[in-house]
Design an enzyme around this catalytic site. Structure first.
Site, PDB file in Angstrom:
ATOM      1  N   GLU A  47       0.843  -1.197   0.000  1.00 45.17           N
ATOM      2  CA  GLU A  47       0.000   0.000   0.000  1.00 45.17           C
ATOM      3  C   GLU A  47       0.880   1.249   0.000  1.00 45.17           C
ATOM      4  OE1 GLU A  47      -3.532   1.923   2.824  1.00 45.17           O
ATOM      5  OE2 GLU A  47      -2.073   0.539   3.689  1.00 45.17           O
ATOM      6  N   LYS A 112      -9.576   2.784  -2.054  1.00 45.68           N
ATOM      7  CA  LYS A 112      -9.725   2.129  -0.755  1.00 45.68           C
ATOM      8  C   LYS A 112     -11.074   2.501  -0.152  1.00 45.68           C
ATOM      9  CE  LYS A 112      -7.194   1.620   3.638  1.00 45.68           C
ATOM     10  NZ  LYS A 112      -5.985   2.081   4.379  1.00 45.68           N
ATOM     11  N   CYS A 146      -5.441  -2.879   2.571  1.00 41.12           N
ATOM     12  CA  CYS A 146      -5.164  -2.843   4.007  1.00 41.12           C
ATOM     13  C   CYS A 146      -6.404  -2.984   4.898  1.00 41.12           C
ATOM     14  CB  CYS A 146      -4.388  -1.574   4.323  1.00 41.12           C
ATOM     15  SG  CYS A 146      -3.459  -1.655   5.881  1.00 41.12           S
TER      16      CYS A 146
END
Length: 262
Positions: A47, A112, A146
């Site tokens: 990431e 994200k 994540c």
């Protein structure tokens, strides 16, 4: 034409990141990728691989600038699909954007979804609202970022076109390593899918330590390998026939609950 393959070679890049130094990170990663000594189909980066997990949106790039062009160059050079996230500025907003870049320069992206509020990510970036599934060499690949790992509904394998490989790119802190390992296994088991998690190592400028623990898991949640806490590149070969054979013998996905993501 891209031909389907029964065996997918995926390279995990587990590395330390230079804090907010795009040039240093891209140079370091390019050197590591150049050292891969066999053909691979997919290369997975952590990431925010070009800066580290920064909340300084002044480092966000417009699309098709330095980092996008670098990913296109690496994809062409390696003839592989390149996957990783970095901060993007678009229409006055900022996104932690996951990019999947093919050798011909074409790319797909998603942002994200779950922003890490304990790190104030939600105050600096805009959440995504679409799931991205990429078909590459006959494999359906579903990449996430994540903190998305903690939310199984967003990660859920959905019929009629299920994914074969679930990928998480991360800057996951060492102090929550148990959660990282446990949730990755859970996602593999519940989704009858290969799972790959690529995390960074080292301490960032905020004093947050990362110990890697990048892993490749099979569709039973069993580890194919675990990179521990070292800077390394590792290739895993995934078998589509083995995945299909298991799904046929244990078709739990046929009993999954139906739902809509909103």
């Amino acid at each position: 034409m891209i031909h389907p393959v029964d065996k997918l070679a995926v390279c995990l890049i587990q590395t330390e990141l230079y804090w907010e130094d795009v040039t240093a990170n891209l140079s370091s990663l390019e050197e590591k990728i150049a050292g891969i000594d066999q053909p691979v189909d997919v290369i997975v980066l952590p990431e925010m691989f070009n800066t580290g997990f920064t909340m300084d949106t002044r480092l966000a790039e417009p699309m098709n600038l330095t980092t996008t062009k670098w990913m296109k160059h690496i994809a062409l050079q390696t003839n592989a699909l390149i996957i990783g996230s970095f901060a993007v500025k678009e229409n006055g907003s900022f996104f932690n954007r996951l990019m999947c870049v093919q050798p011909d320069g074409s790319f797909l992206h998603s942002d994200k979804r779950h922003l890490f509020r304990m790190g104030e990510e939600h105050q600096n970036y805009t959440p995504g609202n679409t799931r991205l599934q990429v078909n590459w060499k006959g494999w359906n690949i579903f990449p996430l970022v994540c903190y998305d790992l903690r939310f199984p509904v967003w990660s859920r394998n959905v019929a009629p076109d299920p994914y074969d490989l679930l990928i998480y790119v991360a800057n996951w802190p060492a102090r929550r390593a148990h959660a990282w390992r446990t949730l990755l296994k859970a996602r593999a088991i519940e989704n009858l899918s290969y799972v790959i998690g690529v995390n960074r190592i080292g301490e960032d400028a905020n004093g947050v330590a990362h110990q890697g623990d990048s892993v490749a898991l099979d569709f039973l949640g069993e580890p194919l390998f675990d990179l521990g806490n070292k800077e390394t590149e590792k290739i895993v070969n995934l078998s589509k026939p083995e995945l299909q054979k298991y799904r046929q013998s244990f078709p739990a996905y046929l009993d999954a609950d139906e739902f809509n993501l909103i």
